[in-house]
Motif scaffolding. Structure first.
Motif, PDB file in Angstrom:
ATOM      1  N   UNK A  24       0.854  -1.198   0.000  1.00  0.00           N
ATOM      2  CA  UNK A  24       0.000   0.000   0.000  1.00  0.00           C
ATOM      3  C   UNK A  24       0.882   1.237   0.000  1.00  0.00           C
ATOM      4  N   UNK A  25       0.583   2.157  -0.904  1.00  0.00           N
ATOM      5  CA  UNK A  25       1.370   3.398  -0.978  1.00  0.00           C
ATOM      6  C   UNK A  25       0.873   4.400   0.062  1.00  0.00           C
ATOM      7  N   UNK A  26       1.010   4.057   1.339  1.00  0.00           N
ATOM      8  CA  UNK A  26       0.598   5.021   2.364  1.00  0.00           C
ATOM      9  C   UNK A  26       1.839   5.647   2.998  1.00  0.00           C
ATOM     10  N   UNK A  27       1.597   6.633   3.885  1.00  0.00           N
ATOM     11  CA  UNK A  27       2.720   7.391   4.436  1.00  0.00           C
ATOM     12  C   UNK A  27       3.671   6.497   5.220  1.00  0.00           C
ATOM     13  N   UNK A  28       3.138   5.472   5.877  1.00  0.00           N
ATOM     14  CA  UNK A  28       4.012   4.607   6.672  1.00  0.00           C
ATOM     15  C   UNK A  28       4.969   3.832   5.753  1.00  0.00           C
ATOM     16  N   UNK A  29       4.412   3.279   4.671  1.00  0.00           N
ATOM     17  CA  UNK A  29       5.266   2.528   3.736  1.00  0.00           C
ATOM     18  C   UNK A  29       6.248   3.468   3.024  1.00  0.00           C
ATOM     19  N   UNK A  30       5.721   4.572   2.493  1.00  0.00           N
ATOM     20  CA  UNK A  30       6.595   5.482   1.730  1.00  0.00           C
ATOM     21  C   UNK A  30       7.652   6.111   2.628  1.00  0.00           C
ATOM     22  N   UNK A  31       7.272   6.371   3.885  1.00  0.00           N
ATOM     23  CA  UNK A  31       8.229   6.918   4.843  1.00  0.00           C
ATOM     24  C   UNK A  31       9.369   5.939   5.094  1.00  0.00           C
ATOM     25  N   UNK A  32       9.004   4.670   5.217  1.00  0.00           N
ATOM     26  CA  UNK A  32      10.027   3.643   5.444  1.00  0.00           C
ATOM     27  C   UNK A  32      10.932   3.512   4.211  1.00  0.00           C
ATOM     28  N   UNK A  33      10.301   3.438   3.040  1.00  0.00           N
ATOM     29  CA  UNK A  33      11.068   3.216   1.801  1.00  0.00           C
ATOM     30  C   UNK A  33      12.035   4.371   1.532  1.00  0.00           C
ATOM     31  N   UNK A  34      11.548   5.604   1.686  1.00  0.00           N
ATOM     32  CA  UNK A  34      12.411   6.752   1.371  1.00  0.00           C
ATOM     33  C   UNK A  34      13.530   6.889   2.405  1.00  0.00           C
ATOM     34  N   UNK A  35      13.195   6.641   3.674  1.00  0.00           N
ATOM     35  CA  UNK A  35      14.205   6.761   4.727  1.00  0.00           C
ATOM     36  C   UNK A  35      15.292   5.696   4.559  1.00  0.00           C
ATOM     37  N   UNK A  36      14.883   4.482   4.193  1.00  0.00           N
ATOM     38  CA  UNK A  36      15.874   3.416   3.984  1.00  0.00           C
ATOM     39  C   UNK A  36      16.814   3.805   2.837  1.00  0.00           C
ATOM     40  N   UNK A  37      16.266   4.406   1.791  1.00  0.00           N
ATOM     41  CA  UNK A  37      17.127   4.861   0.685  1.00  0.00           C
ATOM     42  C   UNK A  37      18.131   5.898   1.179  1.00  0.00           C
ATOM     43  N   UNK A  38      17.641   6.891   1.928  1.00  0.00           N
ATOM     44  CA  UNK A  38      18.539   7.950   2.408  1.00  0.00           C
ATOM     45  C   UNK A  38      19.594   7.383   3.361  1.00  0.00           C
ATOM     46  N   UNK A  39      19.168   6.514   4.250  1.00  0.00           N
ATOM     47  CA  UNK A  39      20.109   5.938   5.229  1.00  0.00           C
ATOM     48  C   UNK A  39      21.205   5.131   4.538  1.00  0.00           C
ATOM     49  N   UNK A  87       9.876   8.915  -5.157  1.00  0.00           N
ATOM     50  CA  UNK A  87       8.831   8.060  -4.612  1.00  0.00           C
ATOM     51  C   UNK A  87       7.475   8.513  -5.120  1.00  0.00           C
ATOM     52  N   UNK A  88       6.414   8.036  -4.502  1.00  0.00           N
ATOM     53  CA  UNK A  88       5.055   8.398  -4.922  1.00  0.00           C
ATOM     54  C   UNK A  88       4.437   9.328  -3.890  1.00  0.00           C
ATOM     55  N   UNK A  89       3.466  10.114  -4.344  1.00  0.00           N
ATOM     56  CA  UNK A  89       2.726  10.996  -3.446  1.00  0.00           C
ATOM     57  C   UNK A  89       1.610  10.199  -2.787  1.00  0.00           C
ATOM     58  N   UNK A  90       1.287  10.531  -1.535  1.00  0.00           N
ATOM     59  CA  UNK A  90       0.075   9.979  -0.915  1.00  0.00           C
ATOM     60  C   UNK A  90      -0.674  11.141  -0.281  1.00  0.00           C
ATOM     61  N   UNK A  91      -1.999  11.060  -0.313  1.00  0.00           N
ATOM     62  CA  UNK A  91      -2.805  12.187   0.173  1.00  0.00           C
ATOM     63  C   UNK A  91      -2.661  12.400   1.678  1.00  0.00           C
ATOM     64  N   UNK A  92      -2.615  11.303   2.413  1.00  0.00           N
ATOM     65  CA  UNK A  92      -2.540  11.408   3.884  1.00  0.00           C
ATOM     66  C   UNK A  92      -1.098  11.336   4.356  1.00  0.00           C
ATOM     67  N   UNK A  93      -0.599  12.396   4.933  1.00  0.00           N
ATOM     68  CA  UNK A  93       0.692  12.328   5.628  1.00  0.00           C
ATOM     69  C   UNK A  93       1.936  12.418   4.767  1.00  0.00           C
TER      70      UNK A  93
END
Ligand code: R5P
Length: 295
Positions: A181-196, A204-210
């Motif tokens: 699911x492309x929600x803020x929790x998943x996208x937050x994890x994916x983007x942070x792992x890339x940066x780390x 990444x993708x946009x999500x409406x919530x968060x």
């Protein structure tokens, strides 16, 4: 020991407080080497701090995607409007005129197609990327893929080593699998792992919530992909909302090259990204430009 609940209660995102940038205009990159900063300043407009990247690398996994059947006819006329182009080395050499002089985010991983299992990828050769004067190296990172998560994170980490060695930024490209699911929790994890793991910036993708939390918790700039074709007004709304939530630009493909009028669309997207035009005004701009072109 790691757990999968520690990020559920995360709440101290400091929304509204900009991350300190230091001396460089893009967050998280003040300590980067001169070569990295110089290439980033070619991709991102130092005045607006944002970028419109035109993505047309889809063929490397999807074959002749609608709108990309003849890239010499459909894409080359769009390139002059983009701040940066994103494509494979095959397309770059065979279709893109070198005289266009645009920074290139080079698709830097490959290995499987839509006919088999996506994300089983390895990195391309760094020597060729240097020869092509890549402004960024773009490997796919499949967070949550049960088979290829580790492989693709390793690819990203190796790519970040190339960034340190050769001064070419790494663009972490987050691939979202069908069952995720492309929600803020998943996208937050994916983007942070890339940066780390060393990404200089992340797609990444946009999500409406968060989405603002996704941006706040990623210490390097985020650009958003457009995804599947939407009506033009909706795609401009997507770009507007992403920029207003802190994205530093778009890396957009289908919503530009599959538009009824791609030249008008890319100019409208640029007005949103660089000038802060509202989605409504940008859609009007799109309609006016498309009408003028049809006369
Ligand atoms: C997908 O294979 C590529 O990474 C694309 O560059 C990316 O998804 C952006 O294109 P679009 O806006 O069409 O999603």
């Amino acid at each position: 020991m790691a757990d999968n609940e520690g990020n559920i209660e995360a709440k101290n995102y400091g929304i509204g407080i900009a991350q300190k940038c230091g001396s460089f205009f893009l967050k998280g990159n003040s300590h980067a080497d001169w070569g990295v900063q110089n290439r980033l300043a070619r991709i991102f407009n130092p005045k607006s701090g944002n970028t419109v990247m035109l993505a047309f690398d889809h063929g490397y996994i999807m074959g002749p995607t609608s709108g990309l059947e003849r890239m010499d006819l459909s894409i080359v006329p769009l390139i002059k409007y983009a701040d940066c182009i994103m494509c494979s080395r095959g397309t770059l050499r065979s279709v893109v005129p070198p005289e266009m002089n645009k920074p290139v985010a080079l698709r830097f991983s490959a290995g499987s197609t839509i006919l088999t299992e996506l994300n089983n990828e390895c990195l391309a050769g760094i020597e060729d990327a240097i020869k092509l004067d890549a402004a960024a190296l773009a490997p796919m990172v499949a967070i949550g893929d049960p088979n290829f998560e580790a492989l693709t994170i390793r690819n990203l980490a190796q790519c970040a080593d190339f960034t340190s060695r050769y001064g070419i930024p790494t663009l972490g490209v987050t691939a979202v699998g069908k069952n995720l699911v492309r929600d803020a929790r998943y996208l937050g994890l994916a983007t942070r792992v890339c940066a780390e793991n060393g990404a200089t910036f992340v797609k990444t993708y946009y999500c409406d919530e968060g989405f603002e939390k996704v941006v706040a918790a990623c210490p390097v700039p985020i650009v958003i992909a457009g995804g599947k074709k939407l009506p033009e007004a909706d795609a401009l709304e997507l770009a507007y909302k992403a920029i207003n939530s802190g994205a530093r630009g778009v890396d957009m493909g289908r919503n530009i090259f599959q538009s009824e009028n791609p030249v008008a669309m890319i100019q409208a997207v640029k007005a949103v990204v660089h000038k802060g035009l509202s989605a409504k005004d940008a859609y009007q701009m799109y309609c006016d430009l498309a009408k003028k072109a049809s006369k």
